[in-house]
Design a protein around this motif. Sequence first.
Motif, PDB file in Angstrom:
ATOM      1  N   GLU A 169      59.671 108.831  32.692  1.00 35.67           N
ATOM      2  CA  GLU A 169      60.360 107.723  33.352  1.00 35.67           C
ATOM      3  C   GLU A 169      59.618 107.265  34.607  1.00 35.67           C
ATOM      4  O   GLU A 169      59.671 106.089  34.977  1.00 35.67           O
ATOM      5  N   ALA A 170      58.910 108.180  35.264  1.00 37.28           N
ATOM      6  CA  ALA A 170      58.209 107.837  36.504  1.00 37.28           C
ATOM      7  C   ALA A 170      57.125 106.787  36.284  1.00 37.28           C
ATOM      8  O   ALA A 170      56.723 106.098  37.228  1.00 37.28           O
ATOM      9  N   SER A 174      54.963 101.187  36.009  1.00 36.77           N
ATOM     10  CA  SER A 174      53.535 100.873  35.973  1.00 36.77           C
ATOM     11  C   SER A 174      53.037 100.574  34.572  1.00 36.77           C
ATOM     12  O   SER A 174      51.933 100.061  34.397  1.00 36.77           O
ATOM     13  N   ARG A 175      53.847 100.907  33.551  1.00 34.97           N
ATOM     14  CA  ARG A 175      53.489 100.705  32.147  1.00 34.97           C
ATOM     15  C   ARG A 175      52.123 101.335  31.829  1.00 34.97           C
ATOM     16  O   ARG A 175      51.299 100.786  31.100  1.00 34.97           O
ATOM     17  N   LEU A 176      51.914 102.503  32.368  1.00 33.28           N
ATOM     18  CA  LEU A 176      50.662 103.224  32.183  1.00 33.28           C
ATOM     19  C   LEU A 176      50.585 103.800  30.774  1.00 33.28           C
ATOM     20  O   LEU A 176      51.576 104.274  30.227  1.00 33.28           O
ATOM     21  N   GLU A 177      49.402 103.741  30.179  1.00 35.79           N
ATOM     22  CA  GLU A 177      49.156 104.371  28.890  1.00 35.79           C
ATOM     23  C   GLU A 177      48.251 105.583  29.095  1.00 35.79           C
ATOM     24  O   GLU A 177      47.450 105.618  30.029  1.00 35.79           O
ATOM     25  N   GLY A 203      46.753 109.313  34.362  1.00 36.13           N
ATOM     26  CA  GLY A 203      48.181 109.596  34.385  1.00 36.13           C
ATOM     27  C   GLY A 203      48.462 111.045  34.044  1.00 36.13           C
ATOM     28  O   GLY A 203      47.703 111.688  33.324  1.00 36.13           O
ATOM     29  N   ASP A 204      49.558 111.564  34.549  1.00 36.92           N
ATOM     30  CA  ASP A 204      49.903 112.959  34.322  1.00 36.92           C
ATOM     31  C   ASP A 204      50.961 113.049  33.222  1.00 36.92           C
ATOM     32  O   ASP A 204      52.157 113.126  33.489  1.00 36.92           O
ATOM     33  N   GLU A 239      52.701 105.523  25.280  1.00 31.78           N
ATOM     34  CA  GLU A 239      52.808 104.104  25.601  1.00 31.78           C
ATOM     35  C   GLU A 239      54.156 103.860  26.265  1.00 31.78           C
ATOM     36  O   GLU A 239      55.116 104.593  26.008  1.00 31.78           O
ATOM     37  N   PRO A 240      54.270 102.847  27.113  1.00 30.03           N
ATOM     38  CA  PRO A 240      55.532 102.599  27.828  1.00 30.03           C
ATOM     39  C   PRO A 240      56.717 102.414  26.888  1.00 30.03           C
ATOM     40  O   PRO A 240      56.605 101.782  25.839  1.00 30.03           O
ATOM     41  N   SER A 241      57.840 103.023  27.272  1.00 34.43           N
ATOM     42  CA  SER A 241      59.119 102.863  26.572  1.00 34.43           C
ATOM     43  C   SER A 241      59.101 103.395  25.149  1.00 34.43           C
ATOM     44  O   SER A 241      59.892 102.976  24.310  1.00 34.43           O
TER      45      SER A 241
END
Length: 253
Positions: A169-170, A174-177, A203-204, A239-241
């Motif tokens: 969720e964090a 940022s919609r980071l992949e 990203g972690d 991927e986001p969401s």
Amino acid sequence: MNRTLTFLSVAVIFAVGLSFQANGAPEPGPSQSVKVHQTRTPIYPSDLNRTGITKGFAAIAFGVDAEGNLIDYLPVAYTHEDFYTSSIDALTRWRFDPALEAGQPRAVVMQMTFNFESSGNVVEMRVGDDVNAQFNRMRPTPEAFRICKLDELDQVPVPVSIVSPSYPEAFLGSRLEGAVTIEFYIDESGDVRLPAVIEQSAGDFAGAAMEAVRQWKFEPPMKEGIPVFAVARQRFSFEPSTEGNVSAVEGPE
């Protein structure tokens, strides 16, 4: 049974308080390392001398948690089970300082090889040796053991329970992949043991991937119809969401 106390050879790279990185490379400073306080040296099994076995080795994978506790261990390879037993008897008596990352303690998985020679009663301990090459050089006997790769099994282990990791969720804003590759062992009961991150992108996402893998369960890995230990790796794409995109379990290179 009488046993002869062994001593470290002069060339040994392991010593009291020496630090290692999680991937097995020597680390000069305390950052991102596990510090081992050696409290016992493995003993050469005297019974093997009487059978004409004068040398051998045992390679062991083990985990140290964020509190410095030995949490699990398993054999990767050995030329005789007595070498493994002697190594474990020593390893379980050692004390550890946990690895640090950005000043915070973290859990790690390590692999250590114990080389035994009856001449001079020497035990040499190394981190990160090429176990497969060493195993083949020793001309394996019926008493020898080596953990299996997936392509050596009767079939790829069948999943019984698979949990997909959730996108953190964090990172939603940022919609980071990102992607994470986890290496882990599957024991003779089909349980996942000693999972460890071997590669990750930006990203972690490692925490989400590790939490999922720890809950996985397989049918026992089989080789020639017999349950065995196996090593595998899994790549997760985030991927986001979405939940982590789980691909097929792949064997390590």
